[in-house]
Design a protein around this motif. Sequence first.
Motif, PDB file in Angstrom:
ATOM      1  N   UNK A 134       9.031  11.755   3.857  1.00  0.00           N
ATOM      2  CA  UNK A 134       8.719  11.221   2.535  1.00  0.00           C
ATOM      3  C   UNK A 134       7.424  10.418   2.600  1.00  0.00           C
ATOM      4  N   UNK A 135       6.853  10.152   1.405  1.00  0.00           N
ATOM      5  CA  UNK A 135       5.806   9.158   1.335  1.00  0.00           C
ATOM      6  C   UNK A 135       6.417   7.789   1.618  1.00  0.00           C
ATOM      7  N   UNK A 136       5.605   6.764   1.679  1.00  0.00           N
ATOM      8  CA  UNK A 136       6.150   5.458   2.045  1.00  0.00           C
ATOM      9  C   UNK A 136       5.241   4.323   1.577  1.00  0.00           C
ATOM     10  N   UNK A 137       5.773   3.113   1.655  1.00  0.00           N
ATOM     11  CA  UNK A 137       5.029   1.920   1.255  1.00  0.00           C
ATOM     12  C   UNK A 137       4.911   0.992   2.461  1.00  0.00           C
ATOM     13  N   UNK A 138       3.680   0.612   2.774  1.00  0.00           N
ATOM     14  CA  UNK A 138       3.438  -0.393   3.806  1.00  0.00           C
ATOM     15  C   UNK A 138       3.175  -1.741   3.132  1.00  0.00           C
ATOM     16  N   UNK A 139       3.333  -2.796   3.877  1.00  0.00           N
ATOM     17  CA  UNK A 139       2.861  -4.091   3.380  1.00  0.00           C
ATOM     18  C   UNK A 139       1.982  -4.739   4.447  1.00  0.00           C
ATOM     19  N   UNK A 140       1.076  -5.569   3.975  1.00  0.00           N
ATOM     20  CA  UNK A 140       0.175  -6.286   4.861  1.00  0.00           C
ATOM     21  C   UNK A 140       0.246  -7.772   4.536  1.00  0.00           C
ATOM     22  N   UNK A 141       0.474  -8.577   5.565  1.00  0.00           N
ATOM     23  CA  UNK A 141       0.504 -10.026   5.390  1.00  0.00           C
ATOM     24  C   UNK A 141      -0.938 -10.518   5.381  1.00  0.00           C
ATOM     25  N   UNK A 142      -1.348 -11.115   4.259  1.00  0.00           N
ATOM     26  CA  UNK A 142      -2.710 -11.624   4.135  1.00  0.00           C
ATOM     27  C   UNK A 142      -2.818 -13.051   4.638  1.00  0.00           C
ATOM     28  N   UNK A 194       7.099   3.956   9.772  1.00  0.00           N
ATOM     29  CA  UNK A 194       7.003   2.585  10.277  1.00  0.00           C
ATOM     30  C   UNK A 194       5.896   2.450  11.317  1.00  0.00           C
ATOM     31  N   UNK A 195       5.789   3.426  12.199  1.00  0.00           N
ATOM     32  CA  UNK A 195       4.727   3.393  13.217  1.00  0.00           C
ATOM     33  C   UNK A 195       3.353   3.386  12.558  1.00  0.00           C
ATOM     34  N   UNK A 196       3.183   4.205  11.524  1.00  0.00           N
ATOM     35  CA  UNK A 196       1.909   4.267  10.795  1.00  0.00           C
ATOM     36  C   UNK A 196       1.592   2.888  10.189  1.00  0.00           C
ATOM     37  N   UNK A 197       2.570   2.286   9.528  1.00  0.00           N
ATOM     38  CA  UNK A 197       2.353   0.986   8.886  1.00  0.00           C
ATOM     39  C   UNK A 197       2.020  -0.099   9.901  1.00  0.00           C
ATOM     40  N   UNK A 198       2.680  -0.065  11.061  1.00  0.00           N
ATOM     41  CA  UNK A 198       2.402  -1.056  12.088  1.00  0.00           C
ATOM     42  C   UNK A 198       0.992  -0.901  12.652  1.00  0.00           C
ATOM     43  N   UNK A 199       0.500   0.328  12.716  1.00  0.00           N
ATOM     44  CA  UNK A 199      -0.844   0.571  13.241  1.00  0.00           C
ATOM     45  C   UNK A 199      -1.924   0.218  12.220  1.00  0.00           C
ATOM     46  N   UNK A 200      -1.675   0.496  10.936  1.00  0.00           N
ATOM     47  CA  UNK A 200      -2.710   0.327   9.911  1.00  0.00           C
ATOM     48  C   UNK A 200      -2.592  -0.998   9.143  1.00  0.00           C
ATOM     49  N   UNK A 201      -1.367  -1.503   9.002  1.00  0.00           N
ATOM     50  CA  UNK A 201      -1.142  -2.702   8.203  1.00  0.00           C
ATOM     51  C   UNK A 201      -0.274  -3.684   9.000  1.00  0.00           C
ATOM     52  N   UNK A 204       0.852  -1.193   0.000  1.00  0.00           N
ATOM     53  CA  UNK A 204       0.000   0.000   0.000  1.00  0.00           C
ATOM     54  C   UNK A 204       0.887   1.241   0.000  1.00  0.00           C
ATOM     55  N   UNK A 205       0.727   2.049  -1.034  1.00  0.00           N
ATOM     56  CA  UNK A 205       1.457   3.314  -1.096  1.00  0.00           C
ATOM     57  C   UNK A 205       0.698   4.363  -0.280  1.00  0.00           C
ATOM     58  N   UNK A 206       1.403   5.034   0.612  1.00  0.00           N
ATOM     59  CA  UNK A 206       0.789   6.028   1.499  1.00  0.00           C
ATOM     60  C   UNK A 206       1.307   7.413   1.120  1.00  0.00           C
ATOM     61  N   UNK A 207       0.398   8.264   0.674  1.00  0.00           N
ATOM     62  CA  UNK A 207       0.747   9.594   0.200  1.00  0.00           C
ATOM     63  C   UNK A 207       0.710  10.605   1.355  1.00  0.00           C
ATOM     64  N   UNK A 208       1.535  10.336   2.376  1.00  0.00           N
ATOM     65  CA  UNK A 208       1.657  11.225   3.532  1.00  0.00           C
ATOM     66  C   UNK A 208       3.144  11.376   3.834  1.00  0.00           C
ATOM     67  N   UNK A 209       3.587  12.569   4.120  1.00  0.00           N
ATOM     68  CA  UNK A 209       5.000  12.807   4.394  1.00  0.00           C
ATOM     69  C   UNK A 209       5.323  12.509   5.858  1.00  0.00           C
TER      70      UNK A 209
END
Length: 329
Positions: A254-262, A39-46, A27-32
């Motif tokens: 910067x923007x960033x990319x999260x990943x989610x384990x399905x 990383x904190x954002x990705x851990x909370x959302x994905x 998931x590409x996240x368009x937030x700086x």
Amino acid sequence: MDRCFTVMILLFFGFTLGSCSEEREFHYINILKTWNEARQYCQEKYTDLAKIESREDISRLSSPFSYSWVWIGLRDDPQSWKNTMGTDANSWRWSTTGETGKTDYHKWSPGEPNYGDAREMCVVMTSTGEWADRTCSLHRNFICFIITETNEKEFVYISVQETWSSGMTYCRTYYRDLAMIKNEAENTEAKRANPTTAEVWIGLYRVPWIWFDKSQTLFQPWLSHSFNNNGGKQHCGTENNLHQWADENCEYKKGFICHQVLKKTTAVKMTTVKIKSVTNIKWTDPAINSQILQQLGTLLTRQGWTDIKLRWKSLPSKNHKEECTKSHV
């Protein structure tokens, strides 16, 4: 007495970490954000910041980037290697053991190590007896060591100009290995072995860059001119629209990319063991079953199996072979 020949079936299942596979989406996240904030954002959302291990993973990155470079989950954490001997996968290790955290002793020169130009991953001893990181392809004389018959460590100076890896090969061929130095006394002895004022290779090295889960990266599509540890402050990984990587200051936003384990699956290795008993032991006794399973589990663990699950399988009576004969004592 009655003597029974009994055939029993024992099933055991083994799991190994190497057989695990994950199905992930990115998931590409368009937030700086800074790297840590991302990383904190990705851990909370994905699940976490993106871990990209292959071209197949890159093929899943279909979303266009609004920014030219975005954060991924790769980092060369200076807290685990700068002025220390850490235990992370990117920390310093001795060639003799190949493992981090085997000794806390170090003798770094002021300002060292600095991972200069993102190239310095091998270590020399300077004329002062202090250490500094250098590019491994440089040619230097080096110090080997051996263990004597009296169990003493002896350092040997080799007046041959070699790269770090060639020096290691030489030491392993004719001695034991490049110098491994575990305390101040050994460092003094290694320095004394060098009759010159030139710096010499010792056996310390590291492999930089690890993922957030402490695993090393084998897939490395670095963009060469953007991979330079500019200013000695670029310790976090970024990716561009062409899926090339570069190092960057972790505090930049910067923007960033999260990943989610399905889904995570683990390959199962199943082995069937047939046991033929020539005894009057009652195999269906739970106490006997438990004791045998415990002993087999210990044996298999020593052989390298992990996460072993053992159980007896009850067979239908037609498959359960039991033949009794009479014998006289």
